[in-house]
Design a protein around this motif. Structure first.
Motif, PDB file in Angstrom:
ATOM      1  N   GLN A 410       0.839  -1.187   0.000  1.00 58.63           N
ATOM      2  CA  GLN A 410       0.000   0.000   0.000  1.00 58.63           C
ATOM      3  C   GLN A 410       0.872   1.233   0.000  1.00 58.63           C
ATOM      4  O   GLN A 410       1.915   1.294   0.660  1.00 58.63           O
ATOM      5  CB  GLN A 410      -0.929   0.015   1.220  1.00 58.63           C
ATOM      6  N   TRP A 411       0.410   2.240  -0.750  1.00 63.24           N
ATOM      7  CA  TRP A 411       1.202   3.463  -0.912  1.00 63.24           C
ATOM      8  C   TRP A 411       0.297   4.673  -0.778  1.00 63.24           C
ATOM      9  O   TRP A 411      -0.794   4.721  -1.356  1.00 63.24           O
ATOM     10  CB  TRP A 411       1.864   3.444  -2.295  1.00 63.24           C
ATOM     11  N   SER A 412       0.750   5.652   0.028  1.00 62.06           N
ATOM     12  CA  SER A 412      -0.025   6.873   0.235  1.00 62.06           C
ATOM     13  C   SER A 412       0.296   7.892  -0.851  1.00 62.06           C
ATOM     14  O   SER A 412       1.465   8.251  -1.063  1.00 62.06           O
ATOM     15  CB  SER A 412       0.281   7.471   1.607  1.00 62.06           C
ATOM     16  N   ALA A 413      -0.767   8.337  -1.531  1.00 64.44           N
ATOM     17  CA  ALA A 413      -0.624   9.358  -2.564  1.00 64.44           C
ATOM     18  C   ALA A 413      -1.174  10.700  -2.093  1.00 64.44           C
ATOM     19  O   ALA A 413      -1.406  11.600  -2.902  1.00 64.44           O
ATOM     20  CB  ALA A 413      -1.351   8.916  -3.829  1.00 64.44           C
ATOM     21  N   ALA A 414      -1.383  10.832  -0.787  1.00 63.07           N
ATOM     22  CA  ALA A 414      -2.065  12.011  -0.251  1.00 63.07           C
ATOM     23  C   ALA A 414      -1.331  13.309  -0.545  1.00 63.07           C
ATOM     24  O   ALA A 414      -1.956  14.376  -0.647  1.00 63.07           O
ATOM     25  CB  ALA A 414      -2.261  11.847   1.256  1.00 63.07           C
ATOM     26  N   ASP A 415       0.007  13.247  -0.673  1.00 66.03           N
ATOM     27  CA  ASP A 415       0.787  14.481  -0.874  1.00 66.03           C
ATOM     28  C   ASP A 415       0.946  14.850  -2.344  1.00 66.03           C
ATOM     29  O   ASP A 415       1.569  15.874  -2.650  1.00 66.03           O
ATOM     30  CB  ASP A 415       2.172  14.321  -0.235  1.00 66.03           C
ATOM     31  N   LEU A 416       0.418  14.027  -3.244  1.00 61.33           N
ATOM     32  CA  LEU A 416       0.589  14.305  -4.667  1.00 61.33           C
ATOM     33  C   LEU A 416      -0.661  14.968  -5.243  1.00 61.33           C
ATOM     34  O   LEU A 416      -1.782  14.709  -4.799  1.00 61.33           O
ATOM     35  CB  LEU A 416       0.848  13.006  -5.427  1.00 61.33           C
ATOM     36  N   PRO A 417      -0.477  15.841  -6.241  1.00 63.66           N
ATOM     37  CA  PRO A 417      -1.643  16.465  -6.884  1.00 63.66           C
ATOM     38  C   PRO A 417      -2.409  15.462  -7.729  1.00 63.66           C
ATOM     39  O   PRO A 417      -1.877  14.414  -8.123  1.00 63.66           O
ATOM     40  CB  PRO A 417      -1.022  17.556  -7.760  1.00 63.66           C
ATOM     41  N   ALA A 418      -3.666  15.753  -8.000  1.00 61.48           N
ATOM     42  CA  ALA A 418      -4.470  14.901  -8.863  1.00 61.48           C
ATOM     43  C   ALA A 418      -3.869  14.865 -10.264  1.00 61.48           C
ATOM     44  O   ALA A 418      -3.285  15.842 -10.740  1.00 61.48           O
ATOM     45  CB  ALA A 418      -5.904  15.403  -8.919  1.00 61.48           C
ATOM     46  N   GLY A 419      -4.017  13.716 -10.919  1.00 62.67           N
ATOM     47  CA  GLY A 419      -3.505  13.602 -12.280  1.00 62.67           C
ATOM     48  C   GLY A 419      -3.151  12.173 -12.629  1.00 62.67           C
ATOM     49  O   GLY A 419      -3.449  11.232 -11.890  1.00 62.67           O
ATOM     50  N   LEU A 420      -2.488  12.006 -13.778  1.00 60.24           N
ATOM     51  CA  LEU A 420      -2.103  10.700 -14.289  1.00 60.24           C
ATOM     52  C   LEU A 420      -0.682  10.372 -13.858  1.00 60.24           C
ATOM     53  O   LEU A 420       0.222  11.221 -13.939  1.00 60.24           O
ATOM     54  CB  LEU A 420      -2.190  10.686 -15.816  1.00 60.24           C
ATOM     55  N   TYR A 421      -0.477   9.115 -13.413  1.00 65.49           N
ATOM     56  CA  TYR A 421       0.839   8.663 -12.982  1.00 65.49           C
ATOM     57  C   TYR A 421       1.122   7.297 -13.615  1.00 65.49           C
ATOM     58  O   TYR A 421       0.207   6.591 -14.051  1.00 65.49           O
ATOM     59  CB  TYR A 421       0.910   8.553 -11.451  1.00 65.49           C
TER      60      TYR A 421
END
Length: 441
Positions: A410-421
């Motif tokens: 599991q990985w937290s993406a809370a600090d990243l802006p919305a978008g495609l990765y």
């Protein structure tokens, strides 16, 4: 958001008072949304009424509202149904309508007289009533219909439970499907499971001993509705092949997640195999209520007869996603997570090593947390990197030695802006990538 609001101003709630016995959700018109069938007037003090059919308009209008369908050939027939089913008993790809009729007339059920059951064959949207054969001419107090391929020969047979009264002696019935080209039914004995003078309510099937055939549990009662002794019947069918799919939708607890419900209710499984020298297409619809006082295993079990493999397996998910697999080995139960590969349950449960590297991410789209699931054919150093659309590395959820087999992180993406990765897995000299979307909060 996990809450429910009562619908009191639109169909089907506005249809008026009823004595309903069963509600079943299935896409009987094959337009991509779940329609509703409601049975009426079972064990009541009112005359028999018609069943009610409500067409879902979500595909046509984009909104899940309902219109009552009174045009079906059987919509005006006043049965006394204990249960109805929509199944493809003749393997032509569309759903036929099956009725288990309870009893004739109002008043004391102990004086009830049995009614014939009903079967309406669907030929591309045109329904024709089947009027010959014991499955529609026997008169009993029928209750649960358990249609399954008990002998794995490639068609749906019927086990039917029956109640008793002063005018109906009971005893359950088994009807074997003859298969192509006629698809007629013949009543056969199953020993104790069809013994006369017995009263039953529900019944259900599942392969509890995992030997490839469907076993049967029957709920018995006393002859006048008192206490009975339930029984489990083990099926020991030999030689015929089979395939079984256990589905899991991609929807999660995250309100923003997409995909089908976790139990995959409403999914349609179609299997094509060459049985007895001819191509046979079978259909299984995953429904939450498949009879009276019962619920069989939700796995889609399909008999293959003498076929070693299924030529084609197609799954249409409630989300609209369609997945097709070819040359699928028989004699195996598979687990299919929506949008992923078909995995043998035996390989999954025994920890068999994957034969290739694999990387998946779910839910997709993700909000604050994403889970990466990956598989390694060999142990060794592993690096999992997340990149933004500009090619910049923004996170490294995995970096180190890992054992062969399947794992997830599991990985937290809370600090990243919305978008495609893009997630990139580097291991054993090879690279796997997969794209995913991070949603705004």
């Amino acid at each position: 958001d996990g809450t429910f609001t009562a619908n009191t101003t639109a169909l089907p709630a506005t249809i008026g008072p009823s004595t309903s016995a069963q509600a079943i959700w299935v896409d009987y018109d094959d337009d991509g949304d779940l329609d509703l069938t409601v049975t009426d007037a079972f064990f009541s003090d009112v005359p028999a009424r018609t069943s009610l059919f409500f067409d879902n308009q979500r595909t046509e209008t984009g909104t899940a509202t309902f219109v009552q369908n009174t045009d079906l050939a059987f919509a005006s027939v006043a049965y006394s149904p204990s249960s109805v089913q929509w199944v493809d008993y003749d393997n032509d790809g569309d759903l036929d309508f099956c009725v288990a009729s309870a009893f004739l007339g109002a008043g004391n059920p102990l004086q009830a007289e049995g009614l014939p059951n009903a079967l309406w064959r669907n030929d591309g949207g045109t329904f024709t009533e089947v009027t010959t054969g014991p499955v529609v001419t026997d008169r009993k107090l029928s209750q649960a219909q358990v249609r399954a391929d008990y002998d794995n020969d490639g068609d749906l047979d019927l086990y039917l439970t029956n109640g008793t009264s002063m005018r109906s002696s009971g005893g359950n019935d088994f009807y074997r499907n003859s298969g192509p080209p006629a698809y007629t039914f013949t009543r056969e004995s199953l020993g104790d499971a069809t013994a006369p003078g017995r009263a039953s309510n529900g019944a259900a099937v599942a392969d509890y001993d995992q030997d490839g055939d469907l076993d049967l549990v029957v709920l018995y009662q006393g002859l006048t509705g008192g206490v009975g002794v339930d029984k489990l019947y083990r099926n020991d069918t030999e030689s015929a092949n089979w395939i079984r799919l256990r589905l899991e939708g991609a929807k999660t607890d995250d309100p923003a997640s997409t995909g089908s419900n976790r139990s995959a209710l409403g999914a349609v499984v179609r299997v094509i195999a060459t049985i007895g020298g001819r191509a046979v297409q079978q259909r299984r619809d995953l429904v939450a209520n498949d009879g009276f006082a019962d619920q069989s295993d939700l796995a889609a079990h399909v008999g293959l007869g003498d076929a070693a493999t299924a030529t084609e397996v197609t799954v249409t998910w409630p989300s609209g996603l369609v997945q097709t697999f070819t040359d699928v080995d028989g004699g195996t139960e598979y687990r299919l997570r929506e949008g992923e590969a078909l995995v043998s349950v035996s390989a999954e449960d025994t920890g068999a090593l994957p034969d290739a590297q694999r990387l998946e991410v779910y839910p997709n789209p993700a909000r604050d947390t994403a889970t990466f699931r990956y598989a390694l054919a060999e142990a060794g150093p592993v690096r999992l990197t997340v990149y933004d659309v500009l090619g910049r590395a923004v996170a490294t959820p995995v970096d180190g030695l890992r054992a062969a087999g399947e794992d997830e992180v599991q990985w937290s993406a809370a600090d990243l802006p919305a978008g495609l990765y893009v997630a990139r897995l580097d291991a054993d000299g090879t690279t796997q990538t997969t794209a995913f979307t991070r949603l705004a909060r």
